[in-house]
Design an enzyme around this catalytic site. Structure first.
Site, PDB file in Angstrom:
ATOM      1  N   LYS A 196       7.275 -18.492  29.813  1.00 39.58           N
ATOM      2  CA  LYS A 196       8.427 -19.412  29.922  1.00 39.58           C
ATOM      3  C   LYS A 196       7.515 -20.195  29.324  1.00 39.58           C
ATOM      4  O   LYS A 196       6.511 -20.632  29.749  1.00 39.58           O
ATOM      5  CB  LYS A 196       9.768 -19.502  30.497  1.00 39.58           C
ATOM      6  CG  LYS A 196      10.269 -18.877  31.062  1.00 39.58           C
ATOM      7  CD  LYS A 196      11.901 -19.556  31.414  1.00 39.58           C
ATOM      8  CE  LYS A 196      12.787 -17.939  31.412  1.00 39.58           C
ATOM      9  NZ  LYS A 196      14.132 -18.669  32.889  1.00 39.58           N
ATOM     10  N   ARG A 239      12.351 -13.365  39.577  1.00 34.57           N
ATOM     11  CA  ARG A 239      12.749 -12.628  38.515  1.00 34.57           C
ATOM     12  C   ARG A 239      11.182 -12.434  37.681  1.00 34.57           C
ATOM     13  O   ARG A 239      10.819 -13.744  36.058  1.00 34.57           O
ATOM     14  CB  ARG A 239      14.127 -12.891  37.071  1.00 34.57           C
ATOM     15  CG  ARG A 239      14.281 -12.217  36.308  1.00 34.57           C
ATOM     16  CD  ARG A 239      15.940 -12.665  36.210  1.00 34.57           C
ATOM     17  NE  ARG A 239      16.123 -12.273  34.512  1.00 34.57           N
ATOM     18  CZ  ARG A 239      15.796 -11.941  33.546  1.00 34.57           C
ATOM     19  NH1 ARG A 239      14.868 -12.729  33.138  1.00 34.57           N
ATOM     20  NH2 ARG A 239      16.304 -11.008  32.847  1.00 34.57           N
TER      21      ARG A 239
END
Length: 274
Positions: A221, A255
């Site tokens: 991210k 995740r």
């Protein structure tokens, strides 16, 4: 701490890894790579061989300002791929990343095992009742607004306190609908600035007070690649570092896009703590 997936108890006392399979053309890292069924099957096989316990399949991109797609389009992208995956890998535990109750119902009927809802029931008022009826684990994430508006909704009185209050409300709602296996996701990158993402990670252990499994998704991210002045493609090392921090602070599920490296993080942190 355990969750029940299709009658199988998954022990989360040792953290587990959830591999990401995006069926969207516009996801921030791997958009378009796995829309083809053959490519999807190869990626699932790879992630399972590398040690993934869950595969999280999504057909609606939730990246900031992602294009909104219809329920019909989401189902069109999702169901055929789910069917071929479950035909090839009958024991796989598939999590479906959707905020729509009708998509959740269709996916579970095909054979998925969990629902992963970025809105914790706020974008579809029927979602929690549906999950309660389906009797499957439910991942509920912290987010404000929608993927299209969330980047403008980052003002908090106190980030951690506000989030804990949010989860107390959402969990109460889940219990009222008979949801017995909730999992919380603090939603890194969702309605949070880069600084707030690091504040959240720094205080992640405070979410243990909720006493439900904690899922963390920081894989590649922007909090990583913008801090390192690089790109998502070059953010694997940074991802592993922050995954390690998350595990040390109580994460039960990671995740990730890169399963092998996340499994190594789990093995090393587990050895350290033992």
């Amino acid at each position: 701490m355990t969750i029940n997936c299709k009658g199988k108890l998954i022990d989360l006392s040792t953290p587990k890894v959830m591999g990401i399979l995006n069926l969207t053309p516009d996801s921030f890292f791997d958009g378009g790579k796995f829309q083809d069924q053959t490519a999807s099957l190869k990626q699932v096989e790879r992630m399972l061989n590398e040690g993934a316990t869950f595969i999280d399949v999504g057909a609606y991109s939730s990246r900031p300002k992602a294009e909104h797609v219809s329920e019909a389009e989401e189902l069109k992208r999702l169901l055929p791929v789910l069917e071929v995956i479950l035909e090839e890998f009958s024991e796989v535990l598939i999590s479906v990343d959707t905020f729509r109750s009708k998509v959740a119902k269709a996916a579970i009927e095909v054979g998925a095992a969990l629902i992963n809802d970025i809105s914790a029931g706020q974008m579809d008022p029927q979602m929690m009742a549906m999950v309660g009826n389906l009797k499957v684990p439910y991942i509920m994430m912290h987010m404000r607004g929608t993927p299209q508006t969330m980047q403008n909704l980052t003002q908090y009185d106190d980030l951690i306190k506000d989030m804990l209050f949010y989860f107390s409300e959402r969990l109460a709602e889940a219990r009222s609908h008979g949801i017995t296996n909730p999992i919380i996701d603090p939603g890194f990158g969702f309605a949070k600035t880069r600084e707030q993402n690091f504040e959240l990670l720094d205080h992640l252990e405070l979410f243990k007070i909720i006493e439900h499994p904690l899922l963390v998704g920081v894989s590649r991210k922007s909090m990583i690649y913008k801090t390192l002045d690089t790109t998502a493609e070059h953010a694997l090392n940074g991802t592993s570092i922050l995954n390690t921090v998350a595990l040390q602070k109580g994460a039960s599920i990671l995740r990730v896009h890169d399963v092998k490296e996340a499994v190594e993080c789990v093995k090393l942190v587990t050895a350290l703590h033992s």
